[in-house]
Scaffold this active site. Structure first.
Site, mmCIF file in Angstrom:
data_model
loop_
_atom_site.group_PDB
_atom_site.id
_atom_site.type_symbol
_atom_site.label_atom_id
_atom_site.label_comp_id
_atom_site.label_asym_id
_atom_site.label_seq_id
_atom_site.Cartn_x
_atom_site.Cartn_y
_atom_site.Cartn_z
ATOM 1 C CG ASP A 35 41.154 48.390 39.953
ATOM 2 O OD1 ASP A 35 41.521 47.271 40.323
ATOM 3 O OD2 ASP A 35 39.996 48.623 39.561
ATOM 4 C CD GLN A 36 43.863 43.861 37.202
ATOM 5 O OE1 GLN A 36 42.676 43.718 37.485
ATOM 6 N NE2 GLN A 36 44.311 43.626 35.979
ATOM 7 C CB CYS A 76 37.332 44.549 41.714
ATOM 8 S SG CYS A 76 38.522 44.688 40.365
ATOM 9 C CG HIS A 126 33.064 46.591 41.893
ATOM 10 N ND1 HIS A 126 33.880 45.833 41.094
ATOM 11 C CD2 HIS A 126 31.802 46.285 41.517
ATOM 12 C CE1 HIS A 126 33.155 45.105 40.264
ATOM 13 N NE2 HIS A 126 31.881 45.363 40.518
ATOM 14 C CG ASP A 313 41.601 46.433 43.731
ATOM 15 O OD1 ASP A 313 42.709 46.486 43.161
ATOM 16 O OD2 ASP A 313 40.520 46.523 43.103
ATOM 17 C CG HIS A 314 42.996 42.773 42.690
ATOM 18 N ND1 HIS A 314 43.431 42.949 41.397
ATOM 19 C CD2 HIS A 314 41.704 43.195 42.707
ATOM 20 C CE1 HIS A 314 42.474 43.464 40.660
ATOM 21 N NE2 HIS A 314 41.397 43.632 41.439
#
Length: 550
Positions: A35-36, A76, A126, A313-314
């Protein structure tokens, strides 16, 4: 939320193209989603990076690594909804972190399950509302709420909602013993490794698996266990390379500073270094867990027939340009890692064309020689031609799109990335146009260039943007969605609250030692590698997939 539409003219190549060579048994799939993760910060893309990720580096050495992979939306829930469906956010109403994904939208879990796969999710995805979306089983709950509580409100653009990011994550950065993120990811890893050990003990006739392991690190808040903080003791933690004063920022960045509570906050260099050090440590934590998963595959003899995918995701700006977190289309926020490993089928390579994480769905289906329903919309493209080294005809797919309608913007914010060019356009802001090859830090907005050659390219991008997106219609769709969700959320908070959060279903009667089977038989069934009744270990080739007690 989901309305069928005609696939774009630049749609995906046919999935009827010859797949990479497969054995008779379809490969297992291990999809690791962190994540991230900002791709430009990783050592596999930046040799001078101080981030220590030996397991990810080793995985990259035997993978197809995409050096220019982008998320569909730098937030997200919208990014993940697009990733699992292969569709851009505007096609599925993935506006913000409280947007539900329609239960009738096929995901890669649906497609692979249709091909005979056991589709299992451990960790964060999410989802809002319905929590499975084709996954046969979820091993954990989610770390974030599955309700409408985090909806954005464009009707009150100057109001800063209490759950938005704020400066505390940066100012309070440092080591910890426990955190929400550590509690969550340790459960994710325990359940994931236990699942892999269980699959190794199944009979040969068992279905192949697709296990998605979705970790919440290195997502902020910027804190990590001291073990990982200490790994960077004495390491020079570089400050951001680009500093831009608030009053000199573009309009969207100024709004981001406000929505994140950073407009009037002077972040000292020491706090910036501590936040970046914690992020680096969190990446090393992710790396250790990647290594742990790969070790279990090897230990159980599953590594030779398991496709491994690693992505995010980013990204995270981590102080570049004075910005933090994500929510913009600058490289640090929107460029993600993407690698695919299948040692028996794919030669390691670096692939430099622009791709998107919405390409993961058609790629996975193609890799297992499955098929998409080509009558349905699909924005992602199969990357198998790149993996096979047969990218002839793929040049027209060197364009990816990003769409953002979450916090920090007050109108649809869109991106076109093609070749070395990137256009970011929003009806209420001046367009931004960069050549990332000549200007990797995106400091020179060529939208105002007087060079005729650049003007010609810029106008061609603007023409495509205006043809692709009806900004007024999208704006109205976003407003309608926000308003309807606020009405529902206001009502659902009155009286008894019924949570949509996923509750894992565990059957204690089927675990460990129980009275419905003889003790010796139970122990033999649970032992790996298996032994016979005399304690003699069976050869690994025979052991794999044996149903104990036969």
């Amino acid at each position: 939320m989901y309305t069928p539409h005609t696939p774009p003219l630049s749609g995906p190549p046919s999935t009827d193209s010859p797949p990479v060579g497969l054995s008779d048994r379809k490969p297992n799939i291990l999809f690791i989603l962190a994540d991230q993760v900002s791709a430009p910060l990783l050592r596999i893309h930046n040799e001078s990076s101080p981030i220590k990720t030996p397991h990810i580096d080793a995985l990259a050495a035997k993978s197809a690594v995409f050096t220019s992979a982008y998320c569909a939306s730098p937030l997200c829930a919208p990014s993940r909804s697009s990733l699992v469906t292969g569709l851009l956010p505007t096609k599925i109403g993935a506006w913000d972190n409280a947007s539900p994904l329609g239960v009738d939208v096929p995901t890669y879990a649906h497609y692979l399950r249709r091909e005979g796969y056991e589709t299992v999710l451990a960790g964060k995805m999410h989802f809002i509302g319905e929590q499975l979306h084709g996954f046969e089983e979820r091993l954990t709950s989610d770390i974030y709420p599955g309700d409408f509580g985090w909806a954005v409100n464009w009707d009150e653009p100057d109001r800063r909602l209490e759950w938005y990011h704020n400066a505390s994550s940066i100012l309070q950065a440092g080591p910890c013993v426990r955190s929400n993120q550590l509690d969550f990811d340790e459960e994710v890893m325990f359940k994931s490794t236990r699942y892999l050990y269980s699959t190794a003990r199944r009979p040969p006739s068992a279905r192949p698996f697709c296990l998605t392991v979705s970790l919440t690190h290195p997502h902020d808040p910027y804190t990590i266990h001291r073990e990982y903080w200490d790994r960077y003791e004495g390491v020079e933690i570089p400050l951001p390379q680009v500093k831009i004063q608030a009053e000199q920022q573009d309009a969207h960045s100024q709004r981001l500073l406000k929505v994140c509570g950073l407009s009037d906050e002077e972040i000292p260099d020491e706090a910036i270094r501590r936040a970046r050090r914690a992020y680096f440590g969190a990446m090393s934590y992710v790396d250790d867990n990647v290594g742990k998963l790969l070790h279990v595959l090897k230990e159980c003899g599953l590594d030779d027939n398991t496709v491994v995918v690693f992505s995010s995701d980013h990204g995270d700006m981590l102080g570049e340009r004075g910005l933090w977190y994500k929510m913009s289309f600058f490289e640090g926020s929107t460029r993600v890692p993407l690698m695919i490993s299948d040692p028996r089928r794919l030669a390691p390579k670096y692939i430099h064309q622009n791709v998107s994480n919405i390409d993961i769905l058609p790629t996975l289906v193609d890799l297992v020689n499955g098929s998409l329903d080509t009558r349905l919309p699909m924005d992602g493209n199969s990357l198998v031609p790149y993996l096979n080294g047969n990218a002839n005809g793929m040049a027209k797919y060197d364009t990816v799109y990003g769409e953002y309608c979450g916090e920090g913007t007050i109108a649809p914010l869109m991106m076109i990335r093609s070749g070395n060019w990137k256009l970011v356009v929003c009806p209420v802001d001046q367009p931004q146009f960069f050549n990332t090859n000549n200007d990797p830090h995106e400091l020179h907005n060529l939208a105002t260039s007087t060079d005729p050659a650049i003007q010609e390219v810029f106008f061609s991008f603007m023409k495509e943007a205006n043809a692709r997106w009806d900004f007024t219609a999208i704006h109205n769709q976003v407003l309608t969605s926000q308003r309807t969700r606020r009405v529902c959320w206001d009502a659902l908070r009155q009286g008894r609250f019924e949570s949509w959060d996923y509750q894992p279903n565990e059957q204690a009667s089927n675990k460990y030692i129980r009275s419905n089977l003889p003790l010796d038989e139970l122990e033999l069934m649970a032992r790996y590698p298996p032994v016979d009744a005399m304690g003699r270990e069976k050869p690994r080739g025979q052991a794999k997939g044996i149903a104990w007690g036969e």
